[in-house]
Design a protein around this motif. Sequence first.
Motif, PDB file in Angstrom:
ATOM      1  N   TRP A  40      -3.023  -9.958  -2.157  1.00  0.00           N
ATOM      2  CA  TRP A  40      -2.740  -9.485  -1.620  1.00  0.00           C
ATOM      3  C   TRP A  40      -4.020  -8.743  -2.501  1.00  0.00           C
ATOM      4  CZ3 TRP A  40      -2.819  -5.124  -4.889  1.00  0.00           C
ATOM      5  CH2 TRP A  40      -2.746  -4.060  -4.491  1.00  0.00           C
ATOM      6  N   TRP A  41      -4.374  -8.568  -3.157  1.00  0.00           N
ATOM      7  CA  TRP A  41      -5.707  -7.969  -4.229  1.00  0.00           C
ATOM      8  C   TRP A  41      -7.057  -8.566  -3.310  1.00  0.00           C
ATOM      9  CZ3 TRP A  41      -7.063  -4.173  -6.006  1.00  0.00           C
ATOM     10  CH2 TRP A  41      -8.483  -3.814  -7.278  1.00  0.00           C
ATOM     11  N   GLN A  42      -7.232  -9.853  -2.961  1.00  0.00           N
ATOM     12  CA  GLN A  42      -7.943 -10.321  -2.659  1.00  0.00           C
ATOM     13  C   GLN A  42      -8.077  -9.871  -0.722  1.00  0.00           C
ATOM     14  OE1 GLN A  42      -9.818 -14.526  -2.784  1.00  0.00           O
ATOM     15  NE2 GLN A  42      -8.376 -15.181  -0.493  1.00  0.00           N
ATOM     16  N   ARG A  43      -6.901  -9.850  -0.591  1.00  0.00           N
ATOM     17  CA  ARG A  43      -7.622  -9.161   1.282  1.00  0.00           C
ATOM     18  C   ARG A  43      -7.679  -8.007   0.832  1.00  0.00           C
ATOM     19  NH1 ARG A  43      -2.564 -12.246   4.093  1.00  0.00           N
ATOM     20  NH2 ARG A  43      -3.549 -14.063   4.356  1.00  0.00           N
ATOM     21  N   THR A  44      -6.986  -6.988   0.112  1.00  0.00           N
ATOM     22  CA  THR A  44      -7.071  -5.846  -0.321  1.00  0.00           C
ATOM     23  C   THR A  44      -8.738  -5.756  -0.753  1.00  0.00           C
ATOM     24  OG1 THR A  44      -4.924  -5.283  -0.871  1.00  0.00           O
ATOM     25  CG2 THR A  44      -7.323  -3.738  -1.703  1.00  0.00           C
ATOM     26  N   CYS A  45      -9.253  -6.542  -1.533  1.00  0.00           N
ATOM     27  CA  CYS A  45     -10.848  -6.352  -1.486  1.00  0.00           C
ATOM     28  C   CYS A  45     -11.723  -6.629  -0.634  1.00  0.00           C
ATOM     29  CB  CYS A  45     -11.440  -7.400  -2.742  1.00  0.00           C
ATOM     30  SG  CYS A  45     -10.654  -7.061  -4.118  1.00  0.00           S
ATOM     31  N   TRP A  46     -11.103  -7.453   0.454  1.00  0.00           N
ATOM     32  CA  TRP A  46     -11.859  -7.552   1.873  1.00  0.00           C
ATOM     33  C   TRP A  46     -12.038  -7.210   2.848  1.00  0.00           C
ATOM     34  CZ3 TRP A  46     -15.311 -11.551   3.140  1.00  0.00           C
ATOM     35  CH2 TRP A  46     -15.390 -11.625   4.275  1.00  0.00           C
ATOM     36  N   ILE A  47     -10.894  -5.921   3.001  1.00  0.00           N
ATOM     37  CA  ILE A  47     -10.779  -4.298   3.726  1.00  0.00           C
ATOM     38  C   ILE A  47     -12.515  -3.861   3.485  1.00  0.00           C
ATOM     39  CG2 ILE A  47      -9.593  -2.838   4.236  1.00  0.00           C
ATOM     40  CD1 ILE A  47      -6.785  -4.623   4.104  1.00  0.00           C
ATOM     41  N   CYS A  48     -12.248  -3.789   1.452  1.00  0.00           N
ATOM     42  CA  CYS A  48     -12.959  -2.687   1.071  1.00  0.00           C
ATOM     43  C   CYS A  48     -14.688  -3.000   0.909  1.00  0.00           C
ATOM     44  CB  CYS A  48     -12.339  -2.264  -0.307  1.00  0.00           C
ATOM     45  SG  CYS A  48     -11.119  -1.450  -0.539  1.00  0.00           S
ATOM     46  N   ARG A  49     -14.771  -4.633   0.650  1.00  0.00           N
ATOM     47  CA  ARG A  49     -16.035  -4.721   1.321  1.00  0.00           C
ATOM     48  C   ARG A  49     -16.770  -4.888   2.765  1.00  0.00           C
ATOM     49  NH1 ARG A  49     -18.576  -9.630   2.787  1.00  0.00           N
ATOM     50  NH2 ARG A  49     -19.955 -10.036   0.944  1.00  0.00           N
ATOM     51  N   ASN A  50     -15.305  -4.988   3.787  1.00  0.00           N
ATOM     52  CA  ASN A  50     -15.957  -4.600   5.343  1.00  0.00           C
ATOM     53  C   ASN A  50     -15.364  -3.476   5.201  1.00  0.00           C
ATOM     54  OD1 ASN A  50     -17.900  -6.816   5.587  1.00  0.00           O
ATOM     55  ND2 ASN A  50     -15.456  -7.440   4.573  1.00  0.00           N
ATOM     56  N   PRO A  51     -15.124  -2.151   4.992  1.00  0.00           N
ATOM     57  CA  PRO A  51     -14.583  -1.421   5.871  1.00  0.00           C
ATOM     58  C   PRO A  51     -15.078  -0.639   7.297  1.00  0.00           C
ATOM     59  CG  PRO A  51     -16.741   0.597   4.283  1.00  0.00           C
ATOM     60  CD  PRO A  51     -16.001  -1.705   3.773  1.00  0.00           C
ATOM     61  N   ALA A  52     -13.692  -1.018   7.908  1.00  0.00           N
ATOM     62  CA  ALA A  52     -13.882   0.099   9.129  1.00  0.00           C
ATOM     63  C   ALA A  52     -14.912  -0.920   9.816  1.00  0.00           C
ATOM     64  CB  ALA A  52     -14.385   1.362   8.918  1.00  0.00           C
ATOM     65  N   HIS A  53     -15.065  -1.970  10.087  1.00  0.00           N
ATOM     66  CA  HIS A  53     -16.186  -2.955  10.833  1.00  0.00           C
ATOM     67  C   HIS A  53     -15.549  -2.590  12.312  1.00  0.00           C
ATOM     68  CE1 HIS A  53     -18.403  -4.933   7.798  1.00  0.00           C
ATOM     69  NE2 HIS A  53     -18.856  -4.296   7.542  1.00  0.00           N
ATOM     70  N   GLY A  54     -14.116  -3.173  12.558  1.00  0.00           N
ATOM     71  CA  GLY A  54     -13.915  -2.948  13.625  1.00  0.00           C
ATOM     72  C   GLY A  54     -14.429  -1.502  14.098  1.00  0.00           C
ATOM     73  N   TRP A  55     -13.444  -0.794  13.744  1.00  0.00           N
ATOM     74  CA  TRP A  55     -13.845   0.530  14.398  1.00  0.00           C
ATOM     75  C   TRP A  55     -15.415   0.752  14.520  1.00  0.00           C
ATOM     76  CZ3 TRP A  55     -10.386   3.851  15.972  1.00  0.00           C
ATOM     77  CH2 TRP A  55      -9.348   3.832  15.173  1.00  0.00           C
ATOM     78  N   GLN A  56     -16.090   0.458  14.092  1.00  0.00           N
ATOM     79  CA  GLN A  56     -17.894   0.520  13.528  1.00  0.00           C
ATOM     80  C   GLN A  56     -18.516  -0.329  14.991  1.00  0.00           C
ATOM     81  OE1 GLN A  56     -18.858  -0.139   9.488  1.00  0.00           O
ATOM     82  NE2 GLN A  56     -18.234   1.836   9.013  1.00  0.00           N
ATOM     83  N   SER A  57     -17.365  -1.754  15.777  1.00  0.00           N
ATOM     84  CA  SER A  57     -18.340  -1.884  16.153  1.00  0.00           C
ATOM     85  C   SER A  57     -17.558  -1.863  17.487  1.00  0.00           C
ATOM     86  CB  SER A  57     -17.321  -3.628  16.368  1.00  0.00           C
ATOM     87  OG  SER A  57     -17.972  -4.137  17.231  1.00  0.00           O
TER      88      SER A  57
END
Length: 166
Positions: free
Chosen positions: A71-88
Amino acid sequence: MVRYLIYLPANLVFVWLSYLLSPLLAGLSLVTGPRLPGSLQWFSTLDVDLDGGISQGVKGYRADLTGWRLWWQRTCWICRNPAHGWQSELLGMPAFGTIIAQQWISEDPKQEFYLLQTARGAGFFCFKRDQPLFGKVHLKIWLGWVNKAYDGRNHHYAFQIAPKRS
């Protein structure tokens, strides 16, 4: 440049929402799997799932985690790449037929600037710079739209200023 400035407030909202929702989204992923369902994936990366740090060989990401550590690793991944889907998908520029009209690249300090043009003639830019701070610490600055379409469909909107160790 005007389009970039108009999109900036929306981008900041999406990024902050990604940070705020990252613990809940990572929790949901423990039930649904490493790819968030539907448009929730827009809070993360489109080219890889929430375990993308493992497949990309990002330091500190491991394949053997379960439970709270996953859970923590995936939380960190989202924070490392925030909103990339929206940005794309929402703020991005189409990749099909896009050309690089001009580019400038320098190595000291590492800096890149691109002027690109979509197949329909819309112009956009990409600026990347690793600004030396001290020792091996740099400030990673990305502005404009990323010159590479990571998802193969869109050049995603970029507004990233973050520390980076080299």
